[in-house]
Design a protein around this motif. Sequence first.
Motif, PDB file in Angstrom:
ATOM      1  N   UNK A 124       2.874   9.486  -9.211  1.00  0.00           N
ATOM      2  CA  UNK A 124       4.186   9.123  -8.672  1.00  0.00           C
ATOM      3  C   UNK A 124       4.623   7.767  -9.205  1.00  0.00           C
ATOM      4  N   UNK A 125       5.933   7.563  -9.154  1.00  0.00           N
ATOM      5  CA  UNK A 125       6.511   6.258  -9.431  1.00  0.00           C
ATOM      6  C   UNK A 125       7.063   5.801  -8.082  1.00  0.00           C
ATOM      7  N   UNK A 155       0.859  -1.181   0.000  1.00  0.00           N
ATOM      8  CA  UNK A 155       0.000   0.000   0.000  1.00  0.00           C
ATOM      9  C   UNK A 155       0.888   1.221   0.000  1.00  0.00           C
ATOM     10  N   UNK A 156       0.397   2.309  -0.513  1.00  0.00           N
ATOM     11  CA  UNK A 156       1.228   3.512  -0.536  1.00  0.00           C
ATOM     12  C   UNK A 156       0.730   4.475  -1.587  1.00  0.00           C
ATOM     13  N   UNK A 157       0.417   3.926  -2.757  1.00  0.00           N
ATOM     14  CA  UNK A 157      -0.147   4.791  -3.795  1.00  0.00           C
ATOM     15  C   UNK A 157      -1.519   5.255  -3.327  1.00  0.00           C
ATOM     16  N   UNK A 199       9.073  -1.505  -9.697  1.00  0.00           N
ATOM     17  CA  UNK A 199       8.627  -0.137  -9.937  1.00  0.00           C
ATOM     18  C   UNK A 199       7.124  -0.141 -10.191  1.00  0.00           C
ATOM     19  N   UNK A 200       6.438   0.856  -9.683  1.00  0.00           N
ATOM     20  CA  UNK A 200       5.009   0.961  -9.980  1.00  0.00           C
ATOM     21  C   UNK A 200       4.702   2.421 -10.297  1.00  0.00           C
ATOM     22  N   UNK A 201       3.788   2.633 -11.231  1.00  0.00           N
ATOM     23  CA  UNK A 201       3.412   4.014 -11.536  1.00  0.00           C
ATOM     24  C   UNK A 201       1.903   4.154 -11.421  1.00  0.00           C
ATOM     25  N   UNK A 202       1.496   5.361 -11.046  1.00  0.00           N
ATOM     26  CA  UNK A 202       0.100   5.511 -10.645  1.00  0.00           C
ATOM     27  C   UNK A 202      -0.569   6.794 -11.124  1.00  0.00           C
ATOM     28  N   UNK A 257      10.967   2.095  -1.096  1.00  0.00           N
ATOM     29  CA  UNK A 257      12.250   2.714  -0.776  1.00  0.00           C
ATOM     30  C   UNK A 257      12.408   4.101  -1.394  1.00  0.00           C
ATOM     31  N   UNK A 258      11.567   4.377  -2.369  1.00  0.00           N
ATOM     32  CA  UNK A 258      11.629   5.710  -2.962  1.00  0.00           C
ATOM     33  C   UNK A 258      10.333   6.054  -3.668  1.00  0.00           C
ATOM     34  N   UNK A 259       9.968   7.327  -3.626  1.00  0.00           N
ATOM     35  CA  UNK A 259       8.809   7.810  -4.384  1.00  0.00           C
ATOM     36  C   UNK A 259       9.289   8.943  -5.273  1.00  0.00           C
ATOM     37  N   UNK A 260       8.996   8.822  -6.549  1.00  0.00           N
ATOM     38  CA  UNK A 260       9.437   9.851  -7.493  1.00  0.00           C
ATOM     39  C   UNK A 260       8.222  10.613  -7.979  1.00  0.00           C
ATOM     40  N   UNK A 261       8.254  11.931  -7.866  1.00  0.00           N
ATOM     41  CA  UNK A 261       7.131  12.745  -8.355  1.00  0.00           C
ATOM     42  C   UNK A 261       6.318  13.255  -7.191  1.00  0.00           C
TER      43      UNK A 261
END
Lengths: 223, 131
Positions: free
Chosen positions: A188-189, A162-164, A181-184, A204-208
């Motif tokens: 964010x990725x 969970x997180x997105x 990797x997951x994109x939503x 471990x990381x969120x991009x965007x």
Amino acid sequence: MDLIEGNLELKEIQKLEGHTDRVWGLAWNPATGVAGIPAVLASCSGDKTVRIWQQNPSGQSSGSWECKAVLEETHTRTVRSCSWSPSGKLLATASFDATTAIWEHIGNDFDCVSTLEGHENEVKSVSWNSSGTLLATCGRDKSVWIWEVQPGNEFECVSVLQGHTQDVKMAQWHPSVDVLFSCSYDNTVKVWAEDGDSDDWHCVQTIGEPNKYCTLTHLSCSL
Amino acid sequence: MVKLCMRIISLTFLNHIRDIKDPEHPYSLEELKVITEDAIEVDDKHSHVRVTFTPTVEHCSMATVIGLCLRVKLMRSLPTRYKVDIRVAPGTHATEAAVNKQLNDKERVAAALENPNLVDMVDECLAPSYD
């Protein structure tokens, strides 16, 4: 030389017909198309089926692709995405019916050997890790699921990520390490990895920046 | 001459959507001024259509349903070469960007149209009323 000079031309060699609704995804079987093995392609569609296409060995590049199998009567809604395991032995198909089906090529047929349930609604993407030991699925319920491949084509869910904060459109494993990797829809990725000590998967990381007005629908890793 | 043609095309397309019924009120989208004559912009050369609609209230919960009705009606009425963009009129909805995003997300629209309850609602709105 042609590539550098830009003299590339794409030429359609054949149109594969059979699906009765939009085709959402394609996947080449990685164990085919080399060493004299005719290339095999899977396509998945809004018509709830998956079709397997194979190049006729005598046809070579001039066409003669045939539909070898239609995987039907399993998914009850659009099949959104399909992916072959690295060995080419299994095909995973993700559907809006909230399930992911695993198919095995047995003789001349494909049998559905497992059905992964758990997502609350549409599953949008499925991806195998490089060693074929893990499978990831994601969907509109905002979660990413990681499944472990067990003997006898059993699949066990090892983590629900969970997180997105919105629809997760695509999940893709790194080509060589077990990093996901997951994109939503939340723009964010996310990068997910296993904690060495606890075997827990976490982000471990969120991009965007979450929820800025954009959607990410596709991921691709370059080597 | 070209301008006249464009106007005729726009009005023809407008005819496909003006009588769509509002999901909540017993009136057409045109009667409720959700759709006006300027609602449709057509770029025939590029096969592009843009529909702009104005929800009756800023927090209209039916905005996505109305948008879906518009898309379905046009999908059923226009030649397949057309790409249709649907949006709420700027400044007329509290969550404008989120609504627009959903309405133009091919995957979300396809999934919504597999939901029998939603499809029933849409078909209700699209059904002609013989008053």
